[in-house]
Each structure stands twice: as structure tokens, then as C-alpha cells.
Enzyme design. Structure first.
Site, short mmCIF file in Angstrom:
data_model
loop_
_atom_site.label_atom_id
_atom_site.label_comp_id
_atom_site.label_asym_id
_atom_site.label_seq_id
_atom_site.Cartn_x
_atom_site.Cartn_y
_atom_site.Cartn_z
CB SER A 132 -0.96 -0.04 1.19
OG SER A 132 -2.00 0.91 1.04
CG ASP A 149 -6.77 -2.49 -3.85
OD1 ASP A 149 -7.47 -2.00 -2.96
OD2 ASP A 149 -5.52 -2.50 -3.82
CG HIS A 184 -5.63 -2.60 0.06
ND1 HIS A 184 -4.91 -2.09 -1.00
CD2 HIS A 184 -5.04 -2.09 1.18
CE1 HIS A 184 -3.95 -1.30 -0.55
NE2 HIS A 184 -4.00 -1.29 0.76
#
Length: 815
Positions: A671, A744, A778
Site C-alpha cells: 500500500s 482492490d 487490498h
């Protein structure tokens, strides 16, 4: 002719070789056995303890579901991910077994009546701790069960099928639960028409709507139909198995029972549905009804959050934070901005909190005003409550003592949110006569207990329990974790005798639960005996190393070295650095020690520690602070320079220790850590390889702010461009592995971020590989995907880092 034949045959062999290589690279692959075995080790059960400290509930889950489970049909609408077959959220991690243990006797009890196979979730104890509720989700429906503690028997209590999309259930009293139920079977969902009614159209006429880039939004009129079908539910009250309907069907986002159990606070969504914000930002109505659903008072008609202003600490000019007072029978409270929602307005007070008492036909009274943004209240009794206020942009927070009788509001504790050393912890709570959690007051109401389960200190994390005098503001440490271990308070069983349940661990000892008595000073009693699931890590050393970057800011990281490794004998190792940047307004806060080297290493799917078993030195949690250089600037104003200093400091330290080969170092992150990784490869020549998972690389695609940056792209275009590694893709020549979940759902990290980054680097001749994991969000869940990802990372490290040339020709440097 002969030459042409040879050329043609050579071409065929070459073509077949390319096909073979492509086929060899296709399909799922597994990492080395040690890594795979650690990933798939059976997880330690989660533990829940009742308020009386008499029973422990153990819940067991399987490691990771198959990708086939993730591939089941899914609707992604209004910020929700919906299983269209059962009115439940998709992608859940279920509990597969439950059992009980009596703390006094130490005897374990099997629970009878559990569904088989069990897919449980949303576990909650009843107010009197004599029952435990949970929901059970099958492929076609959601049911509600309760466990009787005395008989250790589970029983299904619902007749109507639950709708669990916007919440599961809540206890009304010891024998009654309130929940949402479906109106129609899932098979009655509106079919998608082959011919749409027309194009999808969105409009705006002069109103600003600076919203973040939310994922999974409504995109068409058909999505609107599906959203309404699946989220509309009927409220039901179930008493000892008897169901009674409450009110009319609606889209309930909030259901909150008053302390005296005579009223409901509800928030219901209404049309038009937004295409820009998730369901919790839709146009809605906040009402008080009686327990049968009859309207008593409409509190607010709230507009869509589309019109909320951008910027940290800015809010809509509407009432917010509706909630019951936990210390009163039926009093509703809420907050109203005094600054039109814009925090930069120069005024003494920015928020006011109001109250309206039953029967709700009078005028609201103002309770108090706050100088920062109001965050919440922990109620106590008629003389004390704790009010929390703060400012995200300035990284400040404050706790005030509020006297409900006199209306006095006094500052108790003010601190930087990034200053871990000054954090006193959170107040310990107890249950009052209304079955609500309120402040646990001791010493005739003059003190509270504060529990800090982190306990940041210059010696590392050492959790503690304080008594805090609410009048003198004096804190006394009642207990603190011993050095050389990490122990935190899970539950204060008896605040007067100071009977505690703690969770204790060390580098070599698995986390286990213990019973302590601070007053009697009797020997601690061990309550659980969980064992090490990772024999592969036996002999691996762990150390929190400390070092300074060029501007003097102190940094730390968790260094793992392989079993049996000796620096003098074996020489420097290839290194894998894993990090995640954090913003600070204070250099002193940035320099604080975080974490503990005495915590047992528990691995999740994303950990870099697996690779210590493959001959790498792993520097996990390498500090990457981004610090505002003066009060007139923000941390990101020199983001790249500070990243360079952080990375150089870590590499220099590892080289000085003799454990890290500065010519064989990789960096990675997930991330915002992936964003960091790409920037380091774009702006330095310090690394031999990089691994970037699920990152955002082009900040023009997150134009209304990202992470803690609240300036928009149009306010600071140079900053956005300078911080975007996509802008420097032509400079990335260090091999980089990009990994992204193809579904995601995180704000800003659309898969297109990795797709375009791959194309940009490839277009400029860089060495890059992009792995798109099917059906992943994610955070990754699918067993086959995770094993494959771990193998991709391993192969990348082996090829470009461990086996990189050790020459001094291209000595790593920043540029």
C-alpha cells in the site's frame, strides 16, 4: 533451400521455446517448503473473556480460504461487497470451532448443538454473561444462535432469515436480541436487463464535491435496484425464540437501543442514492422511535456526504454523532459545528454538543463546547464523563473531564497523537444498571483506571495500568510489564482487588493468558498453553536496532538473522528491508522507540520475515518517518529527501554491523509502503530490487488528498507530481516486482495504478514484472494466491538480490 529449411526449423524451435517458457510461467506455484508450512500453520485460537472473569471462549479459524471461494458471485455496490445468494458480506473469514473454558477450574467444555460445518461470526456476550450469541452463514442464508453457558449448548433462535449486510444483531436484554431480516428470497433479486433503460448520467450544478476516490460505488440504475433490494430489511425483536416485527421495512444503517430499552435511535437511507460516496454517506434520516417502531421524533434530515468539504478536520455543516447517553435512561446527544464546518476559521470554539431528553418534545440544551473537533464521550456517573477532542491535521488530542451536573468542562490530558511516550492509555469501563459501558470509577469516584496495551517507552513497548486522579491529574503506575517480555492487560476483572487477566509473550514464548492479583501478590496462574506454530523460526535471532539518519532523527527497525548465522564467520548477508512511511509534525515524536523486540513473531500473509529462513537478513518495520521541518511546512514538503535519508541510514547501520551486504539489498512494502518502494527506486541507486504490493503510484488519480495529505492536486500540483513515482518511471532501472489484487477495494489503490506503472516502466526499458492476483482485494486472502505471491517474491529476491554481483563498480548511492 537447405539454409532456408534450417532457418525455418530454428524459428520453429525458437517459437516453441517461447511458448514453453510462457507455459512454465503460467499457473500457481508454491514457495520453498519452510515458507509454505509457516503460512499454513494452524492459527492460534482467539480468546474472549466474560466481564466477570469466569469463562473464556475460544474461537478457531482455518488458515486461508481457497481462491475458488473468493471467486463466488459478488456484488460490489455502494462501498459494500455483497454475497448475492445469502444477504451477507462476501469474503468473510469464518470461525470453524468454538469451545469454552472455566477459569476457576481450568476445565474445557465442548459446545454441543453447533452447526456442522460451522461458519460463525459476530460473537457477543449477553449483558449478564450467561449466553453468547453468534451468526452462522451458509451458502443460502444467515441464522442466529445463542450458547447457554450453563449447559454449553448452542441453539438456533431465529425463524426469519437474517439480513447481515449493514449489521448483524444486538442484545436488547439478557433474553432478547434485535436484528434485521430479509423481505424476499435472494432468488427474487431483479434480473439485469439486456437492454438498459438508457445511459448512466451524473450531474452537478455548482456544488463542490471534493470526495476521495472510493471504490465499489453505484454505477448504474441497475446497481441502484440491487442496492435497494439487498439492503432493505425488517427489524425484528426476538425474545426466547418469539419474533416480533418492529416498524416498517427500511434501509437501516444505524439501530441503537436506549439505555431504558423504551426507544430506538435509527438512521435510514433514502433516495437519491449517491454514485460518489459509500452507503454511510447517503442521504438519510435520523429518528427516534418507540420500541415498536412508531415515530417519536425526527432528529435530522441529513444530506449526502458528497458535499462535505475536503481537508483534515473539515466537516459538513450538519449535526453528527447522534448517540444515547449511557448514564441516563433516554437522553440523546449530538454534535453541531460552530465554524460552518471549516476548521481554519478563527474562533475559540469549533463544536458544540447538545442533549434532548425523553419524551423528546422539548428544546435541546447545550452541554458544552470544544475548542477542537469533538470526537466522543465516555460517560461515567452524574459527576464525571470523559470528552475527547482533537485535530487530525495538527496531530493533537485532548481528554476533558465533564461534570454532567454542573456543566463544567476541564482539560485533563493534552498530547500529540504521535507522541507514544505521553499516551496514558484508555479508561477501563464497567457495566452500569442499564447494561451500558461507563467509566470504572474507584476511590469514591475520584479516580479512574487507564490501560495502555502498548506502553511506548525509551526501552521499547512496556504496557501498563495506571490509576488517575480526575481532580489532581496525578497518575500512579499500578503495574507495568517487566522488561524482557511483553505483557498487556486484557481485562480488569476486579478493580478494587486489582485482579487482572493479561496476555504475556517474549521472543521465545508464545502469547498466553495469565491471571494476576496485584493486591494479594499471589503467583500468577497460567490460563492457556498455546505452543509455537513455527518450528522453522527456532534459532532465528531478533533484535531492535537503533540508528540515526543524517539530520539526527533516531530510527529503529526489527532485525531478523538466520538460524546459526555468525557475522564474523559467514560475512554480510543479502538484506530485505520492509517499511511503511508515517508523517510527523514533531521530530522528537518521530525519534521515539516503537514496538518491542520481546514480542513473539506471529506471521501473517504479508510478512517479510518468511525470508529469514532462506538466508536473508530481514529488517522489518524499518522506520520511515516524514517530518515537518518547521511549523510553516507540512511533512510531505520534502518527502523524497527524507525517504532517502531513512533508507541510507538503515543500509549504513546494517553494513556497519557487518550483517548486511550493501550491494545486495532489496526494499519492499504494501500500500503506502509500495508507494515508498517505487519512489526509492526512482530517486536512488541504493537497492538491487524492489517489491511493491497494492500501491498507488500516480497521485493525480487521488486528487482530493491521500494518506494524511489534505491539500488537493489543484492546490499543490508540484507536490503531487514530485511525490508520484509514475512521474519518474523512466528513472526506475532497478528491478521491481509489482503485485496487486485485481479487485482492490481500498480508497485510491485501484488496480489501474499498478497496470499503468508497469506499462510506464516497461515502456522505458526497465526490468519489471506485474502479478495480478485473481479475486483479491487490498488485503490478500486466497490460499493459492498468497502462496504464489510468496514464491514470486522469493524468486525475485533470489534472482536480483541474493545472486546479484558483489562488485564495487556501482556502489549504491542516492541521487
Amino acid at each position: 533451400m537447405y539454409i532456408k529449411s534450417i532457418s525455418f526449423i530454428a524459428f520453429i524451435f525458437s517459437f516453441l521455446s517461447v511458448i514453453a517458457i510462457a507455459q512454465d510461467d503460467a499457473g500457481y506455484k508454491n514457495p520453498p517448503k519452510d515458507i509454505a508450512d509457516m503460512l499454513m500453520a494452524k492459527p492460534t485460537p482467539n480468546v474472549s473473556v466474560d466481564d466477570k472473569g469466569e469463562w473464556m471462549l475460544f474461537s478457531e479459524s482455518n488458515s486461508y480460504p481457497s481462491v475458488e471461494e473468493l471467486a463466488r458471485p459478488e456484488l460490489r455496490i455502494a462501498g459494500l461487497r455483497i454475497n448475492p445468494a445469502n444477504y451477507a458480506p462476501s469474503r468473510q473469514v469464518f470461525i470453524n470451532n468454538l469451545y469454552l473454558k472455566n477459569i476457576t477450574s481450568g476445565k474445557e467444555y465442548k459446545i454441543t448443538g453447533l452447526p456442522s460445518p460451522l461458519y460463525a461470526g459476530s460473537i457477543s456476550w449477553s449483558p449478564n454473561d450467561r449466553k453468547i450469541a453468534f451468526i452462522h452463514t451458509t451458502t443460502s442464508r444467515v441464522d442466529l444462535y445463542t450458547i447457554d453457558i450453563a449447559t454449553q449448548k448452542a441453539t438456533k433462535i431465529n425463524k426469519s432469515v437474517l439480513n447481515a449486510l449493514l449489521g448483524a444483531y444486538q442484545w436488547y436484554d439478557d433474553n432478547t436480541l434485535v436484528y434485521r431480516t430479509i423481505l424476499k428470497p435472494a432468488t427474487a433479486a431483479p434480473p439485469k436487463p439486456l437492454m438498459p433503460k438508457g445511459p448512466t448520467t451524473q450531474e452537478n450544478y455548482g456544488k463542490a464535491s471534493p470526495r476521495p476516490t472510493f471504490q465499489d460505488m453505484i454505477k448504474s440504475p441497475y446497481d441502484e435496484q440491487l442496492f435497494e433490494f439487498y439492503t432493505t430489511s425488517q427489524l425484528v425483536k426476538n425474545t426466547n425464540g418469539i419474533e416480533t416485527k418492529i416498524g416498517q421495512p427500511a434501509i437501516y444503517t444505524i439501530i441503537n437501543i436506549s439505555p431504558d430499552k423504551k426507544y430506538l435511535l435509527t438512521r435510514t437511507v433514502k433516495k437519491p442514492f449517491s454514485y460518489l460516496v459509500p452507503v454511510n454517506g447517503f442521504t438519510s434520516t435520523v429518528n427516534i422511535t418507540d420500541i415498536n417502531g412508531k415515530l417519536v421524533k425526527q432528529l435530522a434530515d441529513l444530506p449526502s456526504a458528497e458535499t462535505a468539504p475536503s481537508g483534515n478536520d473539515n466537516v459538513q455543516m450538519v449535526s453528527r454523532g447522534f448517540d444515547w447517553r449511557d448514564d441516563m435512561p433516554a437522553s440523546i446527544t449530538w454534535c453541531q459545528p460552530l465554524d460552518s464546518g471549516l476548521i481554519k476559521k478563527q474562533m475559540e470554539y469549533h463544536d458544540a454538543v447538545y442533549q434532548l431528553n425523553a419524551p423528546f418534545n422539548g428544546q435541546p440544551e447545550q452541554l458544552f463546547k470544544t475548542k477542537m473537533r469533538f470526537r466522543g464521550i465516555t460517560w461515567g456517573d452524574k459527576n464525571v464523563a470523559f470528552v475527547t477532542e482533537g485535530l487530525t491535521g495538527k496531530q493533537t488530542a485532548q481528554v476533558d473531564r465533564y461534570n454532567p451536573t454542573t456543566g463544567e468542562l476541564e482539560k485533563l490530558i493534552a498530547r500529540n497523537t504521535t507522541d507514544g511516550y505521553s499516551n496514558p492509555g484508555f479508561p477501563v469501563t464497567t457495566t452500569n444498571q442499564y447494561d451500558k459501558s461507563v467509566l470504572q470509577l474507584i476511590d469514591n469516584g475520584n479516580k479512574v483506571l487507564l490501560n495502555n496495551i502498548t506502553g511506548s517507552s525509551p526501552k521499547g513497548d512496556l504496557p501498563f495500568l495506571l490509576s488517575f486522579d480526575i481532580h489532581t491529574k496525578k497518575a500512579d503506575t499500578l503495574w507495568r510489564s517487566a522488561e524482557g517480555m511483553f505483557e498487556s492487560v486484557v481485562k480488569v476483572v476486579d478493580p478494587n482487588k486489582l485482579t487482572l487477566i493479561t496476555r504475556r509473550e517474549s521472543e521465545k514464548e508464545m502469547p498466553n493468558y495469565w491471571l494476576k492479583n496485584l493486591r494479594l501478590r499471589i503467583a500468577d496462574r497460567q490460563l492457556t498453553s498455546f505452543t509455537n506454530p513455527y518450528p522453522q523460526l527456532d534459532g532465528v535471532s531478533k533484535e531492535k536496532i537503533k540508528y540515526k539518519r543524517a539530520d539526527g532523527v533516531d530510527l529503529t527497525g526489527d532485525l531478523y538473522l538466520p538460524k546459526g548465522y555468525d557475522a564474523k564467520r559467514d560475512g554480510p548477508l543479502p538484506v530485505f528491508i520492509w517499511a511503511y512511511p508515517a508523517e510527523f509534525n514533531s521530530a522528537a515524536d518521530a525519534a521515539q522507540i516503537r514496538g518491542s523486540e520481546h514480542k513473539f513473531t506471529l506471521l501473517n500473509w504479508g510478512s517479510p520475515v518468511y525470508y529469514v529462513t532462506q538466508g536473508y537478513a530481514v529488517l522489518n518495520n524499518a522506520e520511515m518517518p516524514i517530518v515537518a521541518t518547521d511549523t510553516a511546512k507540512k511533512p510531505n514538503d520534502n518527502f523524497i529527501d527524507q525517504l532517502k535519508m531513512n533508507a541510507e541510514a538503515a543500509i549504513n547501520k546494517l553494513a556497519e554491523m557487518g550483517v548486511g551486504d550493501r550491494n545486495r539489498i532489496a526494499v519492499g512494502g504494501h500500500s503506502y509502503g509500495a508507494f515508498m518502494t517505487a519512489n526509492l527506486l526512482a530517486h536512488t541507486n541504493l537497492f538491487k530490487g524492489g517489491i511493491a504490493r497494492s500501491g498507488a503510484y500516480n497521485r493525480s488519480l487521488t486528487p482530493f488528498g491521500f494518506q494524511n495529505e489534505d491539500r488537493t492536486y489543484w492546490q499543490a500540483p508540484e507536490l503531487y507530481n514530485a511525490m508520484s513515482p509514475f512521474s519518474y518511471a523512466d528513472k526506475i532501472k532497478t528491478p521491481i516486482l509489482l503485485v496487486h489484487g485485481e479487485m482492490d477495494n481500498n480508497t485510491g489503490t485501484y488496480p489501474i495504478q499498478s497496470e499503468r506503472m508497469f506499462n510506464a516502466i516497461k515502456g522505458h526499458g526497465g526490468t519489471v514484472k506485474y502479478v495480478s492476483l485473481p479475486h483479491e482485494s487490498h488485503g490478500y486472502q486466497g490460499r493459492e494466491n498468497i502462496l504464489h505471491m510468496l514464491n514470486e517474491q522469493y524468486q525475485w529476491l533470489e534472482k536480483y538480490v541474493k545472486n546479484a554481483p558483489r562488485t564495487e563498480e556501482n556502489k549504491p548511492k542516492a541521487f
